[in-house]
Scaffold this active site. Structure first.
Site, short mmCIF file in Angstrom:
data_model
loop_
_atom_site.label_atom_id
_atom_site.label_comp_id
_atom_site.label_asym_id
_atom_site.label_seq_id
_atom_site.Cartn_x
_atom_site.Cartn_y
_atom_site.Cartn_z
N THR A 1 65.21 132.00 116.20
CA THR A 1 64.30 133.13 116.02
C THR A 1 64.39 134.10 117.17
OG1 THR A 1 62.58 131.82 117.09
CG2 THR A 1 62.63 131.81 114.69
N SER B 1 59.55 134.01 128.32
CA SER B 1 59.58 134.12 126.87
C SER B 1 60.73 134.99 126.44
CB SER B 1 58.26 134.72 126.38
OG SER B 1 58.45 135.33 125.12
N LYS B 2 61.27 134.63 125.26
CA LYS B 2 62.41 135.43 124.81
C LYS B 2 61.95 136.82 124.38
CE LYS B 2 62.42 132.19 120.94
NZ LYS B 2 63.23 131.13 120.35
N ARG B 3 60.67 136.97 124.20
CA ARG B 3 60.15 138.28 123.83
C ARG B 3 59.76 139.10 125.05
NH1 ARG B 3 58.87 134.89 119.70
NH2 ARG B 3 57.16 133.94 120.80
N ASP B 4 59.82 138.46 126.22
CA ASP B 4 59.51 139.13 127.48
C ASP B 4 60.52 140.23 127.75
OD1 ASP B 4 57.71 139.08 129.57
OD2 ASP B 4 58.07 136.97 129.99
#
Length: 514
Positions: free
Chosen positions: A15, A256-259
């Site tokens: 994801t 976080s990979k969304r960071d």
RNA sequence: GUCCCGGUCGUCUAGUCCGGCCCAGGACCCCAGAUUUUCAUUCUGGUAACACGGGUUCGAAUCCCGUCCGGGAUACCA
């Protein structure tokens, strides 16, 4: 016994990108498996259909391969416990769910997402000490269930948690920990469409794949408790757990990979970070190899690695030390390897040169070996080898510092023109680079070479400068500027040697002419 | 809110289990010096930490308690 030999898995969800935190989790699993003489497998947890993508699966696979984290079973391998994609194992979850339903460990829940969200908000608003599912559907009668079904409501399957019971676990990292099940609610195992949720799929697969040790981020600690109860309900043996601390971002929060600003492993690859340096560096985030050594090989890590030696405290990622580590690896590399591995970042080097001028290019790479930390830095530094440079600000300053320098440059150009420097690119340099290995070091015996070696060039230059009656330093700086267009770089006589006669003479005369 | 975990130089850590060898070792960063034709490398040296408060003990970074601070969890994400 779950399995006669240890079996560990990395189970990413496709994801998003693979960041350093995920890579480290994979690596610790990998290293533990290798250290224990066990099997390392990759399982793809793709049950979040809204967010899973093929692209991100590819990114994860490529990232792991790049780091040399190879799996014995998983995508692309024919392991006997596959398939290794959860969406290909739906029948298994269905069958297991039926068992749990029959044994009363699971029950259908007809609550809508809206109600659940409302419930949570109410609990928060009321400053309730406990937040979670209230168990409304926990004890529905058969008639009530039938009524819901008749209304067309489709049920989630929830796991029935035992009421207040203390679960004691031994975690390889955290040691003995006790958790009261009253902290946990009845969690959803299966969606109405038969797609499982994390905790359920994870346990079914850990059983099916004979997983003996689970190494994962500490955000899963409580999941471990839920899962343990599920193992129990299924009468299966629970693996050993090791919940490792998270890697923290600069602000001290969870990476976080969304960071924004958090790079994926592949970005490091594309920017020319040596994979083994990245590997080495992230191994150190939470684990110490030795009291007095930070640089080690993969094999040395495997030999020394024990999962229980991973620290309990989260580690902050330090880009500067990673950078240093990269330089460390680049310096230790044979020049030929540096050249080959940096090749993707050398677009301005004609492909043919890699065969026709192999030794020359190796010398060029070698002369920058102590000056770059990433493969990607080599390309920009090598420009002056192929094209007459435009002097940068520092070079212009060195060129104009002493008005007399123009005469020196012209005079030295004449000296070189009459000498026996190697030919310039693209002429054949056979007999030069294959006899002289750069960078030249002090006290190194002069190699036999039919062209002028850097040592000889230096000796002759010093004599020339002495005749000129100027300070060596003030002579050298404008020369470097004329030749390379900068005030940095390899030793000047290595530069002259690499550049060859034509180019040196041409550039010196051009600079002399202004 | 509640539960769980953590806290040694700015950062990553060794030491903590089995108290004395630790007035705390290494590495990155930073600073100074040496080498030098630049930059870099290399070498030498330096600054810098046991979160705080109580205990226990002849003796505590190490054991106990409390406080503070930090992180994680609390989803029909994983």
């Amino acid at each position: 016994m779950i399995h006669p030999t240890p079996r560990l898995r990395f189970a990413p969800s496709p994801t998003g990108s693979l960041h350093l935190g995920g890579a480290r989790t994979a690596m610790y699993n990998w290293a533990a498996a290798r250290a224990l003489g066990g099997t390392f497998l990759l399982r793809i947890e793709d049950t979040d259909q809204a967010r899973s993508t093929d692209a991100s699966l590819q990114v994860i696979l490529d990232g792991l391969r790049w780091l040399g984290i190879d799996w014995d079973e998983g995508p692309g391998t024919a392991g006997q416990y596959g398939p290794y994609f959860q969406m290909q194992r739906l029948e298994l979850y269905r069958a297991t769910a039926d068992r749990l339903l029959a044994s009363g460990h699971a029950y259908p829940c007809y609550c809508t997402p809206e109600r659940l969200e409302q419930l949570r908000e109410q609990q928060k608003a009321a400053k309730s000490s406990w937040i979670g599912y209230d168990g409304r559907c926990r004890d529905l009668t058969a008639a009530q269930r039938a009524a819901h079904e008749a209304q067309g409501l489709r049920a989630n399957l929830r796991f029935r948690m035992p009421e207040a019971r203390v679960i004691a676990v031994h975690d390889l990292i955290r040691g003995h920990v006790e958790v009261n099940t009253k902290e946990l609610d009845d969690w959803v195992m299966l969606r109405p469409d038969g797609v499982p949720l994390y905790n359920f799929a994870c346990v079914v697969d850990d059983i099916g794949m004979r997983i003996t040790h689970v190494v994962r981020g500490e955000e899963h600690f409580l999941n471990g408790i839920k899962q343990r109860l599920l193992f129990e309900a299924l009468d299966a043996e629970c693996p050993v757990y090791a919940h490792i601390p998270l890697i923290l971002n600069q602000k001290g929060g969870k990476l976080s990979k969304r960071d924004p600003g958090v790079k994926s492993v592949l970005e490091y690859r594309d920017e020319g970070f040596p994979a083994e340096a990245v590997f080495n560096y992230i191994a150190l985030l939470g684990w110490g190899f030795a009291a007095d050594r930070d640089v080690f090989t993969r094999d040395e890590m495997v030999a020394a690695f024990r999962i229980e030696n991973v620290g309990k405290a989260g580690a902050k990622f330090d880009p500067e030390k990673l950078q240093w580590m990269c330089g460390e690896y680049i310096r230790r590399m044979p020049p030929a390897q540096l050249l080959d591995r940096a090749r993707p970042w050398l677009p301005h080097v004609p492909a043919a040169a890699f065969t026709s001028h192999r030794a020359w290019l190796e010398n060029a790479a070698a002369s920058y070996q102590e000056r770059v930390q990433l493969f990607g830095e080599l390309g920009p530094k090598l420009g002056w080898l192929f094209a007459d440079p435009v002097p940068d600000e520092a070079a212009r300053k060195n060129l104009s510092k002493d008005p007399a320098s123009r005469q020196w440059l012209a005079a030295w150009a004449d000296v070189l023109a009459a000498g026996d420097l190697p030919p310039s690119w693209p002429h054949d340099r056979a007999g030069a680079d294959d006899h002289v290995k750069l960078p030249s070091k002090k006290d190194q015996p002069e190699p036999a070479c039919r062209f002028a070696t850097p040592q000889r060039i230096e000796a002759e230059c010093r004599a020339f400068v002495e005749r000129l009656g100027v300070k060596f330093g003030s002579f050298v700086h404008p020369v470097r500027a004329a030749l390379t267009g900068t005030d940095k770089g390899p030793g000047l006589f290595d530069v002259v040697f690499l550049l060859g006669k034509d180019a040196c003479v041409r550039r010196l005369r051009a600079a002399a002419a202004g």
